[in-house]
Design a protein around this motif. Sequence first.
Motif, PDB file in Angstrom:
ATOM      1  N   VAL A 135       1.081  -1.469   0.126  1.00  0.00           N
ATOM      2  CA  VAL A 135      -0.069  -0.294  -0.243  1.00  0.00           C
ATOM      3  C   VAL A 135       0.537   1.595  -0.153  1.00  0.00           C
ATOM      4  CG1 VAL A 135      -1.707   1.291   1.222  1.00  0.00           C
ATOM      5  CG2 VAL A 135      -1.903  -1.365   1.225  1.00  0.00           C
ATOM      6  N   THR A 136       0.369   2.205  -0.857  1.00  0.00           N
ATOM      7  CA  THR A 136       1.453   3.833  -0.623  1.00  0.00           C
ATOM      8  C   THR A 136       0.492   4.401   0.469  1.00  0.00           C
ATOM      9  OG1 THR A 136      -0.298   4.380  -2.677  1.00  0.00           O
ATOM     10  CG2 THR A 136       1.814   3.607  -3.418  1.00  0.00           C
ATOM     11  N   ILE A 137       1.383   5.202   0.849  1.00  0.00           N
ATOM     12  CA  ILE A 137       0.954   6.225   1.290  1.00  0.00           C
ATOM     13  C   ILE A 137       2.138   7.740   1.301  1.00  0.00           C
ATOM     14  CG2 ILE A 137       1.070   7.307   3.529  1.00  0.00           C
ATOM     15  CD1 ILE A 137       1.992   4.109   4.644  1.00  0.00           C
ATOM     16  N   ASP A 138       1.258   8.702   1.254  1.00  0.00           N
ATOM     17  CA  ASP A 138       1.437   9.987   0.479  1.00  0.00           C
ATOM     18  C   ASP A 138       3.166   9.909   1.874  1.00  0.00           C
ATOM     19  OD1 ASP A 138       0.220   9.610  -1.858  1.00  0.00           O
ATOM     20  OD2 ASP A 138      -1.318  11.041  -0.933  1.00  0.00           O
ATOM     21  N   ASN A 139       3.895  10.990   1.664  1.00  0.00           N
ATOM     22  CA  ASN A 139       4.990  10.987   2.769  1.00  0.00           C
ATOM     23  C   ASN A 139       4.117  12.628   2.775  1.00  0.00           C
ATOM     24  OD1 ASN A 139       7.098   9.306   1.671  1.00  0.00           O
ATOM     25  ND2 ASN A 139       7.246  11.419  -0.435  1.00  0.00           N
ATOM     26  N   ASP A 140       3.617  13.422   2.757  1.00  0.00           N
ATOM     27  CA  ASP A 140       2.678  14.255   3.971  1.00  0.00           C
ATOM     28  C   ASP A 140       1.926  13.767   4.163  1.00  0.00           C
ATOM     29  OD1 ASP A 140       0.436  14.107   1.457  1.00  0.00           O
ATOM     30  OD2 ASP A 140       0.276  15.980   1.708  1.00  0.00           O
ATOM     31  N   LYS A 141       1.888  12.134   4.496  1.00  0.00           N
ATOM     32  CA  LYS A 141       0.951  11.917   5.694  1.00  0.00           C
ATOM     33  C   LYS A 141       1.476  10.511   6.351  1.00  0.00           C
ATOM     34  CE  LYS A 141      -3.257  12.061   2.605  1.00  0.00           C
ATOM     35  NZ  LYS A 141      -4.484  12.142   1.940  1.00  0.00           N
ATOM     36  N   ILE A 142       2.743  10.761   6.039  1.00  0.00           N
ATOM     37  CA  ILE A 142       3.310   9.148   7.247  1.00  0.00           C
ATOM     38  C   ILE A 142       3.483   9.654   8.510  1.00  0.00           C
ATOM     39  CG2 ILE A 142       6.195  10.397   6.519  1.00  0.00           C
ATOM     40  CD1 ILE A 142       5.467   7.044   6.260  1.00  0.00           C
ATOM     41  N   ASP A 143       3.432  11.046   9.276  1.00  0.00           N
ATOM     42  CA  ASP A 143       2.874  10.946  10.035  1.00  0.00           C
ATOM     43  C   ASP A 143       1.889  10.056  10.586  1.00  0.00           C
ATOM     44  OD1 ASP A 143       5.626  12.048  10.285  1.00  0.00           O
ATOM     45  OD2 ASP A 143       5.577  13.869  10.135  1.00  0.00           O
ATOM     46  N   ASN A 144       0.331  10.731  10.367  1.00  0.00           N
ATOM     47  CA  ASN A 144      -0.583  10.353  10.250  1.00  0.00           C
ATOM     48  C   ASN A 144      -0.448   8.609  10.826  1.00  0.00           C
ATOM     49  OD1 ASN A 144      -1.146  12.883  11.241  1.00  0.00           O
ATOM     50  ND2 ASN A 144      -2.046  13.051   9.211  1.00  0.00           N
ATOM     51  N   PHE A 145       0.451   8.115   9.911  1.00  0.00           N
ATOM     52  CA  PHE A 145       0.112   6.958  10.021  1.00  0.00           C
ATOM     53  C   PHE A 145       1.191   6.467  10.751  1.00  0.00           C
ATOM     54  CE2 PHE A 145       3.112   3.165   8.556  1.00  0.00           C
ATOM     55  CZ  PHE A 145       2.038   2.425   7.817  1.00  0.00           C
ATOM     56  N   LEU A 146       2.167   6.682  11.287  1.00  0.00           N
ATOM     57  CA  LEU A 146       2.934   6.511  11.898  1.00  0.00           C
ATOM     58  C   LEU A 146       2.168   6.775  13.558  1.00  0.00           C
ATOM     59  CD1 LEU A 146       6.546   7.501  10.851  1.00  0.00           C
ATOM     60  CD2 LEU A 146       5.569   5.346  10.899  1.00  0.00           C
ATOM     61  N   GLU A 147       1.217   7.838  13.964  1.00  0.00           N
ATOM     62  CA  GLU A 147       0.660   7.355  14.804  1.00  0.00           C
ATOM     63  C   GLU A 147       0.036   6.652  14.927  1.00  0.00           C
ATOM     64  OE1 GLU A 147      -2.549  10.851  16.117  1.00  0.00           O
ATOM     65  OE2 GLU A 147      -0.607  11.653  15.544  1.00  0.00           O
ATOM     66  N   LEU A 148      -0.585   6.193  13.783  1.00  0.00           N
ATOM     67  CA  LEU A 148      -1.890   4.976  13.880  1.00  0.00           C
ATOM     68  C   LEU A 148      -1.118   3.720  14.775  1.00  0.00           C
ATOM     69  CD1 LEU A 148      -3.700   6.129  11.014  1.00  0.00           C
ATOM     70  CD2 LEU A 148      -4.901   6.293  13.129  1.00  0.00           C
ATOM     71  N   THR A 149       0.370   3.779  14.312  1.00  0.00           N
ATOM     72  CA  THR A 149      -0.003   2.786  13.831  1.00  0.00           C
ATOM     73  C   THR A 149       1.574   2.316  15.279  1.00  0.00           C
ATOM     74  OG1 THR A 149       2.463   2.893  12.292  1.00  0.00           O
ATOM     75  CG2 THR A 149       0.464   1.316  11.103  1.00  0.00           C
ATOM     76  N   ASN A 150       2.103   2.945  15.811  1.00  0.00           N
ATOM     77  CA  ASN A 150       2.510   3.232  17.109  1.00  0.00           C
ATOM     78  C   ASN A 150       2.394   1.983  18.037  1.00  0.00           C
ATOM     79  OD1 ASN A 150       4.433   5.137  16.345  1.00  0.00           O
ATOM     80  ND2 ASN A 150       3.881   6.869  16.838  1.00  0.00           N
ATOM     81  N   ASN A 151       1.115   2.004  18.079  1.00  0.00           N
ATOM     82  CA  ASN A 151       0.846   1.085  19.140  1.00  0.00           C
ATOM     83  C   ASN A 151       0.958  -0.097  18.805  1.00  0.00           C
ATOM     84  OD1 ASN A 151       1.263   2.752  20.723  1.00  0.00           O
ATOM     85  ND2 ASN A 151      -1.285   4.082  20.309  1.00  0.00           N
ATOM     86  N   ASP A 152       0.987  -0.218  17.512  1.00  0.00           N
ATOM     87  CA  ASP A 152       0.899  -2.021  17.101  1.00  0.00           C
ATOM     88  C   ASP A 152       2.852  -2.752  17.307  1.00  0.00           C
ATOM     89  OD1 ASP A 152      -1.239  -1.503  15.899  1.00  0.00           O
ATOM     90  OD2 ASP A 152      -0.500  -0.951  13.821  1.00  0.00           O
ATOM     91  N   ASP A 153       2.593  -3.838  17.263  1.00  0.00           N
ATOM     92  CA  ASP A 153       3.226  -5.193  17.751  1.00  0.00           C
ATOM     93  C   ASP A 153       4.120  -5.479  15.987  1.00  0.00           C
ATOM     94  OD1 ASP A 153       1.933  -6.630  20.543  1.00  0.00           O
ATOM     95  OD2 ASP A 153       3.343  -4.916  19.886  1.00  0.00           O
TER      96      ASP A 153
END
Length: 153
Positions: A135-153
Amino acid sequence: MKSIILILMVLGPFASLAQPPIETINQFMDNWHKAAATADEKVFFGSMTEDGVYLGTDKTEKWTRDEMAEWANEYFQKESAWSFTPTERDIYFSEDGKTAWLNEKLDTWMGVCKGTAVLVLKENGWKIALYDLSVTIDNDKIDNFLELTNNDD
């Protein structure tokens, strides 16, 4: 006669093919994607080597061909398993012409995805040895993506 010899020298291992190798690979990959879109399990999994691997978008997805066939069986019982439409594709070949690799951009229900594949030329034609879907993620949305996935193992 010299021009025929020169053509054979330039084409090398592809000289006996009915169509240029890039067109062959494009058609093969388009047929593979169409097989998923039309739930043609035989063509979809038959296009992979026996030891083929499919890497899906989930971090846990690493399937052998047969494992994926078992998992995807319920999807292939429908009119369409999934539908990915290639919009761009780059294809490359080994010097001996028996291995190809490609990257492609796909229009999917997840938005734009990328696929990477390694293909090998077998006696009965090209087969997919590895396919990696991402899946692709636009660079300007990567921070939001990382925030969503920070609690994942």
